[in-house]
Design a protein around this motif. Structure first.
Motif, PDB file in Angstrom:
ATOM      1  N   ALA A   1       0.852  -1.195   0.000  1.00  0.00           N
ATOM      2  CA  ALA A   1       0.000   0.000   0.000  1.00  0.00           C
ATOM      3  C   ALA A   1       0.882   1.237   0.000  1.00  0.00           C
ATOM      4  O   ALA A   1       1.968   1.235   0.565  1.00  0.00           O
ATOM      5  CB  ALA A   1      -0.896  -0.010   1.234  1.00  0.00           C
ATOM      6  N   ARG A   2       0.424   2.280  -0.616  1.00  0.00           N
ATOM      7  CA  ARG A   2       1.187   3.523  -0.642  1.00  0.00           C
ATOM      8  C   ARG A   2       1.029   4.238   0.685  1.00  0.00           C
ATOM      9  O   ARG A   2      -0.065   4.404   1.180  1.00  0.00           O
ATOM     10  CB  ARG A   2       0.734   4.392  -1.790  1.00  0.00           C
ATOM     11  CG  ARG A   2       1.078   3.740  -3.106  1.00  0.00           C
ATOM     12  CD  ARG A   2       0.826   4.660  -4.253  1.00  0.00           C
ATOM     13  NE  ARG A   2       1.322   3.987  -5.447  1.00  0.00           N
ATOM     14  CZ  ARG A   2       1.912   4.604  -6.432  1.00  0.00           C
ATOM     15  NH1 ARG A   2       2.089   5.890  -6.392  1.00  0.00           N
ATOM     16  NH2 ARG A   2       2.339   3.936  -7.472  1.00  0.00           N
ATOM     17  N   MET A   3       2.148   4.650   1.247  1.00  0.00           N
ATOM     18  CA  MET A   3       2.161   5.336   2.535  1.00  0.00           C
ATOM     19  C   MET A   3       3.114   6.515   2.428  1.00  0.00           C
ATOM     20  O   MET A   3       4.007   6.519   1.615  1.00  0.00           O
ATOM     21  CB  MET A   3       2.631   4.377   3.623  1.00  0.00           C
ATOM     22  CG  MET A   3       1.779   3.129   3.743  1.00  0.00           C
ATOM     23  SD  MET A   3       2.537   1.894   4.772  1.00  0.00           S
ATOM     24  CE  MET A   3       2.448   2.664   6.355  1.00  0.00           C
TER      25      MET A   3
ATOM     26  N   VAL B   1       8.840   1.557   5.453  1.00  0.00           N
ATOM     27  CA  VAL B   1       9.362   1.243   6.784  1.00  0.00           C
ATOM     28  C   VAL B   1      10.686   1.985   6.921  1.00  0.00           C
ATOM     29  O   VAL B   1      11.611   1.734   6.142  1.00  0.00           O
ATOM     30  CB  VAL B   1       9.592  -0.280   6.964  1.00  0.00           C
ATOM     31  CG1 VAL B   1      10.206  -0.571   8.319  1.00  0.00           C
ATOM     32  CG2 VAL B   1       8.299  -1.056   6.765  1.00  0.00           C
ATOM     33  N   PRO B   2      10.780   2.917   7.884  1.00  0.00           N
ATOM     34  CA  PRO B   2      12.042   3.645   8.046  1.00  0.00           C
ATOM     35  C   PRO B   2      13.182   2.703   8.437  1.00  0.00           C
ATOM     36  O   PRO B   2      12.958   1.696   9.106  1.00  0.00           O
ATOM     37  CB  PRO B   2      11.751   4.631   9.176  1.00  0.00           C
ATOM     38  CG  PRO B   2      10.271   4.661   9.320  1.00  0.00           C
ATOM     39  CD  PRO B   2       9.767   3.337   8.832  1.00  0.00           C
ATOM     40  N   GLY B   3      14.366   3.034   8.004  1.00  0.00           N
ATOM     41  CA  GLY B   3      15.535   2.255   8.377  1.00  0.00           C
ATOM     42  C   GLY B   3      16.259   2.878   9.548  1.00  0.00           C
ATOM     43  O   GLY B   3      15.723   3.724  10.261  1.00  0.00           O
ATOM     44  N   ASN B   4      17.502   2.473   9.721  1.00  0.00           N
ATOM     45  CA  ASN B   4      18.357   2.973  10.795  1.00  0.00           C
ATOM     46  C   ASN B   4      18.921   4.329  10.377  1.00  0.00           C
ATOM     47  O   ASN B   4      19.895   4.394   9.627  1.00  0.00           O
ATOM     48  CB  ASN B   4      19.476   1.969  11.062  1.00  0.00           C
ATOM     49  CG  ASN B   4      20.447   2.434  12.115  1.00  0.00           C
ATOM     50  OD1 ASN B   4      20.358   3.542  12.630  1.00  0.00           O
ATOM     51  ND2 ASN B   4      21.392   1.582  12.450  1.00  0.00           N
ATOM     52  N   ILE B   5      18.322   5.409  10.872  1.00  0.00           N
ATOM     53  CA  ILE B   5      18.730   6.738  10.418  1.00  0.00           C
ATOM     54  C   ILE B   5      20.100   7.159  10.934  1.00  0.00           C
ATOM     55  O   ILE B   5      20.660   8.141  10.458  1.00  0.00           O
ATOM     56  CB  ILE B   5      17.677   7.808  10.767  1.00  0.00           C
ATOM     57  CG1 ILE B   5      17.495   7.920  12.270  1.00  0.00           C
ATOM     58  CG2 ILE B   5      16.359   7.523  10.075  1.00  0.00           C
ATOM     59  CD1 ILE B   5      16.668   9.121  12.692  1.00  0.00           C
TER      60      ILE B   5
ATOM     61  N   VAL C   1      11.237  -6.467  -5.042  1.00  0.00           N
ATOM     62  CA  VAL C   1      10.179  -7.015  -5.886  1.00  0.00           C
ATOM     63  C   VAL C   1       9.901  -5.920  -6.899  1.00  0.00           C
ATOM     64  O   VAL C   1       9.718  -4.764  -6.530  1.00  0.00           O
ATOM     65  CB  VAL C   1       8.898  -7.349  -5.095  1.00  0.00           C
ATOM     66  CG1 VAL C   1       7.829  -7.908  -6.021  1.00  0.00           C
ATOM     67  CG2 VAL C   1       9.190  -8.325  -3.964  1.00  0.00           C
ATOM     68  N   ALA C   2       9.913  -6.257  -8.181  1.00  0.00           N
ATOM     69  CA  ALA C   2       9.705  -5.265  -9.237  1.00  0.00           C
ATOM     70  C   ALA C   2       8.432  -5.584 -10.016  1.00  0.00           C
ATOM     71  O   ALA C   2       8.173  -6.742 -10.339  1.00  0.00           O
ATOM     72  CB  ALA C   2      10.901  -5.240 -10.185  1.00  0.00           C
ATOM     73  N   TRP C   3       7.651  -4.516 -10.278  1.00  0.00           N
ATOM     74  CA  TRP C   3       6.422  -4.650 -11.046  1.00  0.00           C
ATOM     75  C   TRP C   3       6.409  -3.646 -12.183  1.00  0.00           C
ATOM     76  O   TRP C   3       6.979  -2.565 -12.077  1.00  0.00           O
ATOM     77  CB  TRP C   3       5.196  -4.317 -10.190  1.00  0.00           C
ATOM     78  CG  TRP C   3       4.960  -5.169  -9.019  1.00  0.00           C
ATOM     79  CD1 TRP C   3       4.345  -6.390  -8.996  1.00  0.00           C
ATOM     80  CD2 TRP C   3       5.288  -4.883  -7.664  1.00  0.00           C
ATOM     81  NE1 TRP C   3       4.283  -6.862  -7.707  1.00  0.00           N
ATOM     82  CE2 TRP C   3       4.849  -5.950  -6.863  1.00  0.00           C
ATOM     83  CE3 TRP C   3       5.910  -3.804  -7.034  1.00  0.00           C
ATOM     84  CZ2 TRP C   3       5.008  -5.985  -5.488  1.00  0.00           C
ATOM     85  CZ3 TRP C   3       6.082  -3.836  -5.669  1.00  0.00           C
ATOM     86  CH2 TRP C   3       5.636  -4.921  -4.915  1.00  0.00           C
ATOM     87  N   LEU C   4       5.696  -4.016 -13.240  1.00  0.00           N
ATOM     88  CA  LEU C   4       5.367  -3.053 -14.286  1.00  0.00           C
ATOM     89  C   LEU C   4       4.187  -2.222 -13.793  1.00  0.00           C
ATOM     90  O   LEU C   4       3.518  -2.595 -12.817  1.00  0.00           O
ATOM     91  CB  LEU C   4       4.976  -3.782 -15.578  1.00  0.00           C
ATOM     92  CG  LEU C   4       6.069  -4.621 -16.239  1.00  0.00           C
ATOM     93  CD1 LEU C   4       5.497  -5.364 -17.441  1.00  0.00           C
ATOM     94  CD2 LEU C   4       7.253  -3.765 -16.638  1.00  0.00           C
TER      95      LEU C   4
ATOM     96  N   GLU D   1      15.733   0.086   5.576  1.00  0.00           N
ATOM     97  CA  GLU D   1      14.557   0.794   5.064  1.00  0.00           C
ATOM     98  C   GLU D   1      13.855  -0.032   3.997  1.00  0.00           C
ATOM     99  O   GLU D   1      14.499  -0.713   3.196  1.00  0.00           O
ATOM    100  CB  GLU D   1      14.984   2.134   4.460  1.00  0.00           C
ATOM    101  CG  GLU D   1      13.833   2.949   3.898  1.00  0.00           C
ATOM    102  CD  GLU D   1      14.273   4.306   3.374  1.00  0.00           C
ATOM    103  OE1 GLU D   1      13.540   4.862   2.551  1.00  0.00           O
ATOM    104  OE2 GLU D   1      15.344   4.814   3.786  1.00  0.00           O
ATOM    105  N   LYS D   2      12.534   0.034   4.004  1.00  0.00           N
ATOM    106  CA  LYS D   2      11.726  -0.542   2.935  1.00  0.00           C
ATOM    107  C   LYS D   2      11.025   0.615   2.262  1.00  0.00           C
ATOM    108  O   LYS D   2      10.437   1.466   2.930  1.00  0.00           O
ATOM    109  CB  LYS D   2      10.712  -1.538   3.477  1.00  0.00           C
ATOM    110  CG  LYS D   2      11.361  -2.784   4.028  1.00  0.00           C
ATOM    111  CD  LYS D   2      10.332  -3.787   4.490  1.00  0.00           C
ATOM    112  CE  LYS D   2      11.040  -4.993   5.081  1.00  0.00           C
ATOM    113  NZ  LYS D   2      10.079  -6.015   5.513  1.00  0.00           N
ATOM    114  N   ALA D   3      11.110   0.650   0.936  1.00  0.00           N
ATOM    115  CA  ALA D   3      10.534   1.765   0.198  1.00  0.00           C
ATOM    116  C   ALA D   3       9.901   1.274  -1.089  1.00  0.00           C
ATOM    117  O   ALA D   3      10.284   0.241  -1.639  1.00  0.00           O
ATOM    118  CB  ALA D   3      11.618   2.797  -0.119  1.00  0.00           C
ATOM    119  N   LEU D   4       8.950   2.042  -1.557  1.00  0.00           N
ATOM    120  CA  LEU D   4       8.359   1.837  -2.868  1.00  0.00           C
ATOM    121  C   LEU D   4       9.030   2.842  -3.788  1.00  0.00           C
ATOM    122  O   LEU D   4       8.901   4.060  -3.582  1.00  0.00           O
ATOM    123  CB  LEU D   4       6.846   2.067  -2.818  1.00  0.00           C
ATOM    124  CG  LEU D   4       6.106   1.945  -4.141  1.00  0.00           C
ATOM    125  CD1 LEU D   4       6.238   0.539  -4.717  1.00  0.00           C
ATOM    126  CD2 LEU D   4       4.639   2.301  -3.945  1.00  0.00           C
ATOM    127  N   VAL D   5       9.774   2.347  -4.763  1.00  0.00           N
ATOM    128  CA  VAL D   5      10.478   3.208  -5.706  1.00  0.00           C
ATOM    129  C   VAL D   5       9.788   3.054  -7.059  1.00  0.00           C
ATOM    130  O   VAL D   5       9.676   1.943  -7.581  1.00  0.00           O
ATOM    131  CB  VAL D   5      11.970   2.824  -5.818  1.00  0.00           C
ATOM    132  CG1 VAL D   5      12.679   3.687  -6.857  1.00  0.00           C
ATOM    133  CG2 VAL D   5      12.654   2.944  -4.464  1.00  0.00           C
TER     134      VAL D   5
END
Length: 111
Positions: free
Chosen positions: A4-6, A24-28, A44-47, A88-92
């Protein structure tokens, strides 16, 4: 399944071509990777249509040396990975010019 977009997306390319949304923030306090560093990543990559085109789920993470020629990653990852913290976990989201370009990578990634 796509996450989900956050949070708000950061425009890493300055033209909207590479957007990073922290899930999810990582170790800043940990340093971010710099050119020449090896980043160890799961992905994980999606079109845009939701088709999964690659993943490290259930396998070893991918090791990418950043900022070397020839590049070991798509342009979007070269911008996104150094902007991330350890863990960190991110949606790129990458526009075509920052991924596989106009030619794509057939048959999996269309032009």
């Amino acid at each position: 399944r796509r996450p989900a977009r956050m949070s708000v997306s950061a425009d890493l390319s300055g033209d909207g071509g590479v957007l990073k949304r922290t899930l999810v923030p990582g170790n800043i306090t940990a340093p971010r990777p710099s050119p020449g560093a090896v980043a160890v990543v799961h992905f994980v990559a999606w079109l845009a249509n939701g088709t999964e085109i690659g993943s490290t789920r259930g396998v070893e993470p991918l090791e990418i040396r950043l900022g070397v020629e020839p590049s070991q990653a798509i342009k979007g990852w070269e911008l996104a990975i150094p902007a991330m913290h350890t863990g960190e976990k991110a949606l790129v989201t990458c526009a075509g010019a920052y991924a596989y370009g106009a030619a794509g990578a057939p048959p999996l990634i269309p032009p």
